[in-house]
Design a protein around this motif. Sequence first.
Motif, PDB file in Angstrom:
ATOM      1  N   ASN A 122      -0.912   8.285   7.412  1.00  0.00           N
ATOM      2  CA  ASN A 122      -1.632   7.007   7.490  1.00  0.00           C
ATOM      3  C   ASN A 122      -0.626   5.867   7.307  1.00  0.00           C
ATOM      4  O   ASN A 122      -0.359   5.401   6.205  1.00  0.00           O
ATOM      5  N   GLN A 123      -0.045   5.425   8.435  1.00  0.00           N
ATOM      6  CA  GLN A 123       1.077   4.477   8.381  1.00  0.00           C
ATOM      7  C   GLN A 123       0.676   3.167   7.722  1.00  0.00           C
ATOM      8  O   GLN A 123       1.438   2.599   6.938  1.00  0.00           O
ATOM      9  N   ASP A 124      -0.502   2.684   8.032  1.00  0.00           N
ATOM     10  CA  ASP A 124      -0.923   1.400   7.461  1.00  0.00           C
ATOM     11  C   ASP A 124      -1.004   1.494   5.940  1.00  0.00           C
ATOM     12  O   ASP A 124      -0.550   0.618   5.212  1.00  0.00           O
ATOM     13  N   PHE A 125      -1.598   2.586   5.498  1.00  0.00           N
ATOM     14  CA  PHE A 125      -1.759   2.755   4.052  1.00  0.00           C
ATOM     15  C   PHE A 125      -0.388   2.889   3.396  1.00  0.00           C
ATOM     16  O   PHE A 125      -0.121   2.299   2.344  1.00  0.00           O
ATOM     17  N   ILE A 126       0.475   3.677   4.016  1.00  0.00           N
ATOM     18  CA  ILE A 126       1.808   3.887   3.458  1.00  0.00           C
ATOM     19  C   ILE A 126       2.541   2.555   3.342  1.00  0.00           C
ATOM     20  O   ILE A 126       3.136   2.233   2.311  1.00  0.00           O
ATOM     21  N   ALA A 127       2.453   1.766   4.405  1.00  0.00           N
ATOM     22  CA  ALA A 127       3.178   0.482   4.417  1.00  0.00           C
ATOM     23  C   ALA A 127       2.610  -0.463   3.363  1.00  0.00           C
ATOM     24  O   ALA A 127       3.354  -1.155   2.665  1.00  0.00           O
ATOM     25  N   HIS A 128       1.305  -0.472   3.224  1.00  0.00           N
ATOM     26  CA  HIS A 128       0.675  -1.460   2.366  1.00  0.00           C
ATOM     27  C   HIS A 128       0.637  -1.044   0.899  1.00  0.00           C
ATOM     28  O   HIS A 128       0.841  -1.862   0.002  1.00  0.00           O
ATOM     29  N   SER A 129       0.414   0.240   0.667  1.00  0.00           N
ATOM     30  CA  SER A 129       0.041   0.637  -0.695  1.00  0.00           C
ATOM     31  C   SER A 129       1.060   1.532  -1.392  1.00  0.00           C
ATOM     32  O   SER A 129       0.833   1.910  -2.542  1.00  0.00           O
ATOM     33  N   TRP A 168      -7.769  -0.103  -6.257  1.00  0.00           N
ATOM     34  CA  TRP A 168      -6.815  -1.214  -6.058  1.00  0.00           C
ATOM     35  C   TRP A 168      -5.858  -0.921  -4.910  1.00  0.00           C
ATOM     36  O   TRP A 168      -5.313  -1.846  -4.284  1.00  0.00           O
ATOM     37  N   LEU A 169      -5.643   0.350  -4.621  1.00  0.00           N
ATOM     38  CA  LEU A 169      -4.720   0.685  -3.536  1.00  0.00           C
ATOM     39  C   LEU A 169      -5.186   0.112  -2.207  1.00  0.00           C
ATOM     40  O   LEU A 169      -4.407  -0.057  -1.273  1.00  0.00           O
ATOM     41  N   TRP A 170      -6.480  -0.159  -2.114  1.00  0.00           N
ATOM     42  CA  TRP A 170      -7.047  -0.661  -0.862  1.00  0.00           C
ATOM     43  C   TRP A 170      -7.251  -2.172  -0.889  1.00  0.00           C
ATOM     44  O   TRP A 170      -7.711  -2.748   0.097  1.00  0.00           O
ATOM     45  N   ALA A 171      -6.920  -2.804  -2.029  1.00  0.00           N
ATOM     46  CA  ALA A 171      -7.091  -4.255  -2.114  1.00  0.00           C
ATOM     47  C   ALA A 171      -5.943  -4.955  -1.372  1.00  0.00           C
ATOM     48  O   ALA A 171      -4.816  -4.466  -1.364  1.00  0.00           O
ATOM     49  N   ASP A 172      -6.270  -6.075  -0.765  1.00  0.00           N
ATOM     50  CA  ASP A 172      -5.252  -6.805   0.015  1.00  0.00           C
ATOM     51  C   ASP A 172      -4.023  -7.106  -0.836  1.00  0.00           C
ATOM     52  O   ASP A 172      -2.898  -7.013  -0.375  1.00  0.00           O
ATOM     53  N   ASP A 173      -4.272  -7.480  -2.094  1.00  0.00           N
ATOM     54  CA  ASP A 173      -3.145  -7.867  -2.945  1.00  0.00           C
ATOM     55  C   ASP A 173      -2.780  -6.769  -3.940  1.00  0.00           C
ATOM     56  O   ASP A 173      -2.019  -7.007  -4.875  1.00  0.00           O
ATOM     57  N   LEU A 174      -3.311  -5.581  -3.721  1.00  0.00           N
ATOM     58  CA  LEU A 174      -3.095  -4.458  -4.645  1.00  0.00           C
ATOM     59  C   LEU A 174      -3.432  -4.866  -6.081  1.00  0.00           C
ATOM     60  O   LEU A 174      -2.913  -4.288  -7.029  1.00  0.00           O
ATOM     61  N   GLU A 175      -4.292  -5.873  -6.201  1.00  0.00           N
ATOM     62  CA  GLU A 175      -4.683  -6.412  -7.522  1.00  0.00           C
ATOM     63  C   GLU A 175      -3.445  -6.705  -8.368  1.00  0.00           C
ATOM     64  O   GLU A 175      -3.441  -6.517  -9.582  1.00  0.00           O
ATOM     65  N   GLY A 176      -2.395  -7.138  -7.673  1.00  0.00           N
ATOM     66  CA  GLY A 176      -1.185  -7.544  -8.382  1.00  0.00           C
ATOM     67  C   GLY A 176      -0.305  -6.401  -8.867  1.00  0.00           C
ATOM     68  O   GLY A 176       0.677  -6.631  -9.574  1.00  0.00           O
ATOM     69  N   ARG A 177      -0.644  -5.189  -8.504  1.00  0.00           N
ATOM     70  CA  ARG A 177       0.156  -4.068  -9.011  1.00  0.00           C
ATOM     71  C   ARG A 177       1.283  -3.722  -8.040  1.00  0.00           C
ATOM     72  O   ARG A 177       1.290  -4.125  -6.883  1.00  0.00           O
ATOM     73  N   ASP A 178       2.193  -2.893  -8.534  1.00  0.00           N
ATOM     74  CA  ASP A 178       3.248  -2.378  -7.662  1.00  0.00           C
ATOM     75  C   ASP A 178       2.658  -1.294  -6.772  1.00  0.00           C
ATOM     76  O   ASP A 178       1.769  -0.547  -7.199  1.00  0.00           O
ATOM     77  N   PRO A 179       3.171  -1.175  -5.548  1.00  0.00           N
ATOM     78  CA  PRO A 179       2.695  -0.080  -4.688  1.00  0.00           C
ATOM     79  C   PRO A 179       2.934   1.269  -5.374  1.00  0.00           C
ATOM     80  O   PRO A 179       3.848   1.429  -6.182  1.00  0.00           O
ATOM     81  N   ALA A 180       2.092   2.237  -5.011  1.00  0.00           N
ATOM     82  CA  ALA A 180       2.196   3.553  -5.642  1.00  0.00           C
ATOM     83  C   ALA A 180       3.421   4.292  -5.123  1.00  0.00           C
ATOM     84  O   ALA A 180       3.667   4.297  -3.920  1.00  0.00           O
ATOM     85  N   PRO A 181       4.184   4.899  -6.017  1.00  0.00           N
ATOM     86  CA  PRO A 181       5.429   5.536  -5.582  1.00  0.00           C
ATOM     87  C   PRO A 181       5.237   6.974  -5.103  1.00  0.00           C
ATOM     88  O   PRO A 181       4.524   7.751  -5.724  1.00  0.00           O
ATOM     89  N   PHE A 182       5.886   7.290  -3.995  1.00  0.00           N
ATOM     90  CA  PHE A 182       6.055   8.693  -3.630  1.00  0.00           C
ATOM     91  C   PHE A 182       7.069   9.313  -4.598  1.00  0.00           C
ATOM     92  O   PHE A 182       7.903   8.614  -5.176  1.00  0.00           O
ATOM     93  N   SER A 183       7.009  10.610  -4.740  1.00  0.00           N
ATOM     94  CA  SER A 183       7.975  11.291  -5.595  1.00  0.00           C
ATOM     95  C   SER A 183       8.777  12.274  -4.762  1.00  0.00           C
ATOM     96  O   SER A 183       8.236  12.946  -3.889  1.00  0.00           O
ATOM     97  N   VAL A 184      10.043  12.341  -5.051  1.00  0.00           N
ATOM     98  CA  VAL A 184      10.908  13.332  -4.393  1.00  0.00           C
ATOM     99  C   VAL A 184      10.988  14.543  -5.310  1.00  0.00           C
ATOM    100  O   VAL A 184      11.369  14.423  -6.471  1.00  0.00           O
ATOM    101  N   LEU A 185      10.586  15.685  -4.797  1.00  0.00           N
ATOM    102  CA  LEU A 185      10.428  16.848  -5.666  1.00  0.00           C
ATOM    103  C   LEU A 185      11.108  18.067  -5.073  1.00  0.00           C
ATOM    104  O   LEU A 185      11.028  18.326  -3.882  1.00  0.00           O
ATOM    105  N   GLU A 186      11.731  18.809  -5.944  1.00  0.00           N
ATOM    106  CA  GLU A 186      12.402  20.034  -5.504  1.00  0.00           C
ATOM    107  C   GLU A 186      11.560  21.250  -5.869  1.00  0.00           C
ATOM    108  O   GLU A 186      10.948  21.295  -6.938  1.00  0.00           O
TER     109      GLU A 186
END
Lengths: 592, 529, 279
Positions: B73-80, B376-394
């Motif tokens: 979901n490119q839009d979600f990834i870019a935004h959130s 909040w992940l779907w809010a236009d302004d993310l309710e002021g939060r930082d975007p959610a981080p992906f994790s790199v996992l081994e």
Amino acid sequence: MPPRLRGHPLADLHFGDDQPTEAEQAAIDAIVPQANAASIVETERIVRGGRSRRHGLRHLLLPVLHSLQHEIGWISPGGLNGAAERLGVPPAEAYGVATFYELLRTADPGHRDDVVHVCVDPACALAGNNELRTTLDADGARVHDSPCLGQCERAPALFVQGVGRPDRVPADDNEEFQLPQAGDPGLRVLRRVGVVDPTSLESYREHGGYEALATAIEMGPDAVIAVISDSGLSGRGGAAFPTGIKWRAVADEPGADKHVVANCDESEPGTFKDRILCEQDPFAVIESMTIAGLATGASHGWIYIRGEYPRATARLESAIAQARASGLLGDDVAGSGQRFDIELRRGAGAYICGEETALFNSIEGFRGEPRNKPPFPTTHGLFSQPTAVNNPETLINALDIVIDGPDTYRSLGTERSPGTRLFCLSGRIGVPGLYEVPFGTPLGDLLDLAGGPVGSLAAVLLGGAAGVFVGPDSLDMPLTLEDTREASATLGSGVVTVFDDTVDMEAVVVRIAEFFRDESCGQCVPCRVGTQRQHEVLVELQGSDKPLTKQRSELIDDMALAMVDASICGLGHTAASAVRSALSLGLIGNSQ
Amino acid sequence: MIFLWGSNAREAHPIFFHHVLKGIDNGARMYCVDPRYTSSAQFSDVWVGIDVGTDIALANGIGREIIHAGLANQDFIAHSTQGFEAYAASVEPFTPEAVAAICGIPAEVVVEMAHAYATADKAQILWTLGITEHHNAVDNVLSLCNLALLTGHVGRWGSGLVPLRGQNNVQGGGDMGAIPNKFPGFASVDDPDHRARFEAAYGRELNPVPGLHLTLMFEAMEQGDLRALYVIGENPADSEADALHARAQLESLDILVVQDILMTRTAEMADVVLPASVAWAESEGTVTSSERRVQRVRPAVSPPGQARHDIDILCDMAEAMGDELGPRDPKAAWDELRSLSAMHGGMAWERLEAAGGLQWPCPDEDHPGSAFLHGWLWADDLEGRDPAPFSVLEHEGPTEELSEKFPLRLTTGRALDSYNTGVQSGQYDSPIRFAGLDMNTHDAAGLGIADGDRVRVCSPRGSVEMNARVVSSLPRGLAFTTLHHPELIDVNVLTNPEWDPKSGTAEFKAAAVRVELVVAPETAGASVG
Amino acid sequence: MSGAITETAVTIRVDGQEVAVPEGATILDACDAAGVETPTICYGPTLTPVNVCRLCVVELDGSRALVPSCSRPAEEGMVVHTDSERVRHSRKMVLEFLTTGVDVSQADELGQWAEHYGADPSRYVPGGETMDEPVRVQDNLYIRDYDKCVLCYRCVEACGDDAQHTYAISVAGRGFGARISAEFDVTLPESACVYCGNCVAVCPTNALQFKTEFDLRQADDWRPEDQTVTQTVCSYCGVGCNLELHVQDNQIVKCTSPDDHDVTSGNLCIKGRFGWNYV
């Protein structure tokens, strides 16, 4: 044998330790190969299953149970487990289904002999079924009392349920079929019966077969339904619902997942017309179903036929196969571009499965318990999809209507009961058998056509166990829907059982009450308990030399009213009608 | 679409599974990822029997396929979200074939699951201890979170990540601050601003150093740094992995105080036992369930003998130490919490009375409670939060590798009729109880073991005897037992104490063992009554 | 069913009184809304109506037979009579039928309705068929006394489609011989039963009973009037099921869950239902 899938600790779909024998497993595999099981073990790490897959297979439950019964003569715990596991059906539910049917046994009979079913219903009782039974017993046969076997014209009836070999009806082997009215130019529905070779599509075509389908395809669905509606054709199973309205309602539902069901489960004591139609003119059943399918836009056809009709079953199966091979069934029916195909299902000995919604449940692999209506089958029928259910007589009528138009059909019968009607004559009558006369023919004329009553006429049972007794003063009654209704009688499914004054009518009525007690599905209270208590009252009366008391008479009426008013289905609604008519005619209840 | 991953909810969370069943009846497809073909798996469209401890490899492989198939979901990834590029690069080696080799499953099913999850309108990932009882528990969880971030199946009605909590108030315990580094409402002990709020409310200085979680406590005991232990409603003598070691540590303490309702093995070792009332049936209070639902518990019976309510015992302890904890009144304690924890603010005692309780966050008394989080992940302004981080996992796999000496993988879990170490559930007469070892048909046959035989299970830490049950619901090489019957089967003598530094959870799910036949079946009992 | 209810209102007449109910509501719901009390047996608020007992039948203008109010959706303009001669007759007969052949001594509500409608089970033929089933005591959690069974299907529904999806029991046999049964009537421990007790919870006649209740009744010490019911939360997993603890003499004697609870809808698992001995 593949490894059993035992989960830990299998909270659900839990199977006991009993496993199918090799023979039982083969009987299961014959209907549902391992490759089609509810759970497929793809590798040791992948299992594909799920509830949708299970639900998709459930309609094979009754065929699998038939197969097991046929293989070893009963449904053993191991066989049941094997069948249930293959289909993903909980074993308790499979057991509930198996115990629902007369032809399926869930107790070890202790032998693997064929079972000889002897009819105990009125026509066969008059024809000496007791003597037959005594002879069979003496011969060491495994005799089982059975409700009506649908062979009343050649009573007393036998049906042999094979174990390891085919079921058979001995009378089929030594009978040259002869229609009493053979050669009568007035025959419509029975025109081909006894004339056409029922095993040959070619012969059927030579006798005008599949002309109606061609005409119907040319006309298109709307026009077909219009002529059926205009003809005034109504259902011949007992309810007399207008066929055109039914087909229109199904046609108006969206999608192609719709069904046409031929209800060949006639089990009304005294009825045998569907058997003769299916045995002697099976292609007509197939062709008329196909027309119904194209007209309603249904792509699935089902024939549900009595388990006691092996020859009719074989001929229908053969007819389906021939029609399919000739492109008259399948993905493109006769070049119409529409799909319609037919599956056949055998009943297993349950009168109630002739009730259309019970029939759906039976096909779907559930207990044959009727559903509450509404919703009606035209919107929520088989698999909860729109469904048109008709019996063979109704369906076959449609063939001529499509070809000749509604007016020809209406030229016979009365304004409100147009066309002809089949009647099954049995009992104390000159020539028992299947007759076709125009609606409106007086009862006395019909009896005369069949050689007249034997002995001094005492009563006629119209409509079978679910019908009513009429006395000799009703011989003038025209046989129409409206006239019988006015006389508080019924045509039902066309049963006419004749009794003379030598017959022990109390025994007949007690047997009718017993029939309903035995055949009640047990679902709703008024019918489950009402039929039981009604039988008890009549047994008490039979054993007494006193007339029926006022209290007992009131009780019978009270029970009857509750069964009529509050039962779920027609079985309960009609379970008291013959009894009450016998009382009001004075046939029983006045012993001195 | 439902991923049931490392959870046998049918048995461990039966009433929750009723809700899953409603979804399945309404047409939801379920993929069950579990080394065992569980009773939950029976309801799934596809059961995927991965090797124990290979969850990250599978999740990464599914993520890779979603990206390669263009289903992210490119839009979600870019935004959130953030960190997508690094994540995408990290999952690149996890081709379906590579995943198949690691997890022991066909490559096609990896692709199938990726497509099923990514193309579903709504999708949920449900998990339990099959994900978290590993030495890399948190990484396992994050690997599933990555999938939700990749597809946007989070923060929406019907889509989300659902960890099922195993105990009736484990959520509430955390919410109330019963974790070493948090105050109530997840305020941080080491955050001066948070601490100041609590110091003001309590009227005293508070220790700024986070405490130890249970696993670290045992390490501290071993090192001699921790000499006194006050255990409330926990049975570590049975429940800790490598139980012989844990018991030795408890024995070595200067003083062990146990507050419990029953004489557990831990209580038997204690210097002082404080008999407590049964919290949910003899006391007033609240508990918080897995879905953040706060509900009232009420006394139905009075406590026996000298048993006392926890609140009274704790207040007495405080008084004995010369302090005062406030009124001995559950409602007063609750109101104090509401004043300090914003997410509980609107949960007036009276509102909690109704059947069903309230789900936090519920900031004010007009708030209906929250059915799901992360909207909040779907809010236009993310309710002021930082975007959610992906994790790199081994992918790491279980720490204890199989060997010639210990060739079988032993995993543990729950059964329907029992609970944890059986302290409570062992008291009633379950007709469906089984205590023993489940073994694969072929493994058992290879060892000459038949259903019902007595076997000895040995791990590098010890050995335990139990009855064997031969099943085909386990793939070859995997054995299973529950931890419910320590009095009969001291399972945690066998389990691996390697633990996740991020969560403190031990690797209960993966030990290496050897199974030996002990006696013939006629002398072995099949089950316990 | 409640999921189908929308905000659109449907107005029907119940005994002359206009009632508005949401679309998807049943005639029974409308009767409730009109304050008309309706006797039911097979109906349960958490179960899909199977409409088999036929006790809730009402007269509907335009319908030949009476209709079951529990399952018939209310349609705009329906005119319903709940106390007509025909309705009273059928209800009376259903109650008579149920009280002949079945031990309804512990079905309190049934007994009250039987009195209300003047049911007279004594007028039937003496020595008629009865359920005639032994009490099945096969474990220490619950018992099955099918002499008390009215075949309402509620236990079957709760065990199967409507909640538990275990399908350990089904109706077997036919007609008056129909019985609730596991396959081949195997004992419950041999069957698929997982002892959730959801069948016990929905049984209207006490044919299914907690063993604790059964034992107390055997000892003539079952005293509902001395019992308290307290709502609390189960102590086992984290799902948060509400429990209603039924307590007599400071002992828990049985455990239920509220039907209107979002999480449980009245259902529990073996631990919640029976796992409270340790208290």
